[in-house]
Design an enzyme around this catalytic site. Structure first.
Site, PDB file in Angstrom:
ATOM      1  N   ASP A 147       1.616  -4.921   8.401  1.00 19.80           N
ATOM      2  CA  ASP A 147       0.439  -4.069   8.238  1.00 19.80           C
ATOM      3  C   ASP A 147      -0.762  -5.005   8.149  1.00 19.80           C
ATOM      4  OD1 ASP A 147      -1.665  -2.522   7.253  1.00 19.80           O
ATOM      5  OD2 ASP A 147      -0.346  -1.242   6.055  1.00 19.80           O
ATOM      6  N   PHE A 149       0.850  -1.190   0.000  1.00 22.70           N
ATOM      7  CA  PHE A 149       0.000   0.000   0.000  1.00 22.70           C
ATOM      8  C   PHE A 149       0.888   1.243   0.000  1.00 22.70           C
ATOM      9  CE2 PHE A 149      -2.845   3.201   1.774  1.00 22.70           C
ATOM     10  CZ  PHE A 149      -3.959   3.003   0.986  1.00 22.70           C
ATOM     11  N   TYR A 177     -10.996   1.497  10.847  1.00 20.77           N
ATOM     12  CA  TYR A 177     -12.234   1.827  10.101  1.00 20.77           C
ATOM     13  C   TYR A 177     -12.646   0.780   9.085  1.00 20.77           C
ATOM     14  CZ  TYR A 177      -8.482   3.754   7.169  1.00 20.77           C
ATOM     15  OH  TYR A 177      -7.323   3.933   6.466  1.00 20.77           O
ATOM     16  N   LYS A 178     -11.845  -0.287   8.945  1.00 19.13           N
ATOM     17  CA  LYS A 178     -12.212  -1.305   7.957  1.00 19.13           C
ATOM     18  C   LYS A 178     -13.030  -2.395   8.641  1.00 19.13           C
ATOM     19  CE  LYS A 178      -7.988  -0.397   5.307  1.00 19.13           C
ATOM     20  NZ  LYS A 178      -8.501   0.090   4.028  1.00 19.13           N
ATOM     21  N   ARG A 222     -12.777  -4.402  -6.918  1.00 20.56           N
ATOM     22  CA  ARG A 222     -12.508  -5.007  -5.614  1.00 20.56           C
ATOM     23  C   ARG A 222     -13.801  -5.141  -4.804  1.00 20.56           C
ATOM     24  NH1 ARG A 222      -8.631  -2.333  -1.016  1.00 20.56           N
ATOM     25  NH2 ARG A 222     -10.371  -0.869  -0.936  1.00 20.56           N
TER      26      ARG A 222
HETATM   27  C1  LIG Z   1      -2.643  -1.811   3.646  1.00 18.91           C
HETATM   28  C2  LIG Z   1      -3.062  -0.446   4.107  1.00 18.91           C
HETATM   29  N1  LIG Z   1      -2.298   0.248   4.960  1.00 18.91           N
HETATM   30  C3  LIG Z   1      -2.640   1.482   5.386  1.00 18.91           C
HETATM   31  C4  LIG Z   1      -3.811   2.070   4.945  1.00 18.91           C
HETATM   32  C5  LIG Z   1      -4.253   3.455   5.339  1.00 18.91           C
HETATM   33  O1  LIG Z   1      -3.597   4.080   6.321  1.00 18.91           O
HETATM   34  P1  LIG Z   1      -4.248   5.378   6.981  1.00 18.91           P
HETATM   35  O2  LIG Z   1      -5.380   4.924   7.838  1.00 18.91           O
HETATM   36  O3  LIG Z   1      -3.159   6.018   7.709  1.00 18.91           O
HETATM   37  O4  LIG Z   1      -4.804   6.236   5.878  1.00 18.91           O
HETATM   38  C6  LIG Z   1      -4.638   1.382   4.070  1.00 18.91           C
HETATM   39  C7  LIG Z   1      -5.885   2.027   3.608  1.00 18.91           C
HETATM   40  O5  LIG Z   1      -6.644   1.549   2.852  1.00 18.91           O
HETATM   41  C8  LIG Z   1      -4.256   0.106   3.632  1.00 18.91           C
HETATM   42  O6  LIG Z   1      -5.022  -0.576   2.777  1.00 18.91           O
END
Ligand SMILES: Cc1ncc(COP(=O)(O)O)c(C=O)c1O
Length: 450
Positions: free
Chosen positions: A228, A131, A253-254, A409
């Site tokens: 991550d 990401f 938030y996911k 997706r």
């Molecule tokens: C793998 C991954 N890492 C990090 C993030 C986002 O990070 P942040 O909440 O700091 O925007 C996402 C967002 O979709 C993601 O898919």
């Protein structure tokens, strides 16, 4: 334009729903009628009591006890309390996880702390397809440390950072070879791997890395691993402890349904905590914030990952999401949710391909269960077409998303989705392609957020 639907197949899905012990959990979420929500991997829906909890917090805590609520309502404990609620979801101990800041900010803190623990080691290894924020944070840290080296007087940086760090990006398939090479250098006394920065579930394809094996490989090469878990936490059981993982971050938030921009979490294995130094040394991570000392002294344990004042209202919303997820516990918890998620993704992918492969629809998500997360991703022969198909589906109430350059997706959150949703979404996707419903000017433009 419907192809002859074997009704019995949809009925089988309905029967699975009728027999599903997790089915009642759907009631715990607010979902607009007529919508099949396949984007909970981007933004989960609110729990049914989120609004009430926020109202209570604003009207009675904030609006009643005012500043006293930091103590009387336990606001000050929220980062640790929510961390302890996330811990069992990711195979961690309660004192190894804290809720704070965003995933990006936590990546910075943990990556910087990890590099600092690895003096003389210069390599941050990651994936080309990781990401972007993960890669951007690594690039920013490397630039910052390089700049500090150029200006030693201004930047009091020594020892651990006295060599130029570099970021090596490999394709996912080449990861084992890159780790084997790092291990060979380690064995030859030239170990350079500082940290492997990896996302367990690829955000585009949904492909899953073998956490235990890769963690072991990274350790054998002398490195620390920073996982991550953005697309893992809350979707299926994660085993950080069992894998011997060092560090991890993830989104609120996911699949944790904490709301837009919900605070994220950070994990530091107990064994690393005592001398783990993170650079955002704000007062909330101080050993005694309310002694207002002049000098920074980190808190014991995971609390040192805190930086500034926690966003209480967002934390309360996240707690509602976590409690809704924990309601699955007596019903088999994440293991049962995982089983359901695998069924949902299988039903959706199989039916969509059955009907729409002739339009060039290709599944890029591994169909071997152990190799995927909780999403299904497709490509089509043309990227603009793929984007327009997603828009046409959204217009029909099937909400997925488009990820550049060419990915359609669909996330499957087993907490609130039904087997018939997976079936119906596949039918709608095929219908949109059969009818060329996507081929309209209003579906072809791109919004700021895809
Ligand atoms: C793998 C991954 N890492 C990090 C993030 C986002 O990070 P942040 O909440 O700091 O925007 C996402 C967002 O979709 C993601 O898919």
């Amino acid at each position: 334009m419907r192809s002859p639907v074997p009704d019995s197949a949809r009925e089988r899905c309905a029967a699975l729903d009728a027999a599903d012990p997790l089915a009642g959990l759907r009631e715990r979420f607010v979902l607009p009628p007529g919508t099949i929500y396949l984007d909970g991997n981007s933004l989960g829906p609110p729990a049914r009591d989120t609004a009430d909890r926020l109202h209570e917090a604003v009207a009675h805590q904030w609006g009643g006890d005012l500043v006293r609520s930091w103590n009387s309502a336990g606001w000050i404990d929220l980062p640790a309390r929510l961390g302890a609620k996330i811990a069992p979801l990711i195979g961690a101990q309660p004192d190894e996880v804290i809720v704070t800041d965003s995933t990006s900010v936590n990546l910075f803190k943990l990556l910087a702390g990890a590099v600092r623990r690895q003096p003389g080691r210069t390599l941050i290894l990651s994936e080309r397809g990781n990401f972007p924020t993960d890669l951007y944070i690594a690039q920013g840290l490397i630039d910052q440390l390089a700049e500090a080296r150029r200006q030693p007087a201004a930047g009091a940086v020594d020892g651990p950072h006295d060599k130029q760090l570099r970021l090596e990006l490999v394709d996912r398939g080449d990861l084992p070879a890159a780790l084997a090479a790092a291990r060979a250098r380690e064995q030859a006394g030239q170990g350079d791997l500082a940290v492997a920065l990896l996302t367990q579930i690829d955000y585009r394809t949904g492909a899953r890395l073998d956490m235990a094996r890769i963690t072991a490989d990274v350790h054998a090469a002398g490195g620390l691993v920073l996982w991550d878990l953005a697309h893992s936490a809350g979707a299926f059981p994660v085993s950080l402890g069992e894998a011997g993982a060092d560090l991890a971050v993830g989104c609120g938030y996911k699949y944790l349904n904490g709301g837009p921009g919900a605070p994220a979490f950070a994990f530091v294995a107990r064994a690393l905590q005592a001398d783990f130094a993170q650079p955002l040394s704000g007062w909330m991570g101080h050993a005694t914030p309310f002694s207002f000392d002049t000098d920074y002294r980190p808190a014991e344990g995971i609390a040192r990952l805190l930086c500034g004042t926690p966003p209480i209202l967002s934390m309360i919303a996240l707690e509602a999401g976590l409690d809704a997820l924990h309601a699955a516990q007596p019903l088999g918890g994440l293991a049962a949710l995982r089983e359901k998620s695998l069924r949902l993704t299988r039903i959706f992918a199989q039916r969509a391909l059955e009907r729409a492969a002739r339009h060039g629809l290709r599944c890029v998500t591994p169909m071997t269960d152990a190799e995927r997360g909780s999403q299904v991703s497709f490509t089509l022969p043309d990227a603009d077409m793929a984007h327009a198909v997603i828009q046409a589906l959204i217009a029909r109430g099937v909400i997925g998303d488009f990820r550049a350059p060419d990915i359609l997706r669909f996330g499957f959150a087993p907490l609130y989705l039904r087997h018939v949703d997976a079936w119906d979404a596949a039918e709608q996707l095929a219908d949109v392609l059969d009818a060329r419903a996507w081929d309209a000017p209003h579906f072809l433009g791109r919004a700021a957020v895809t």
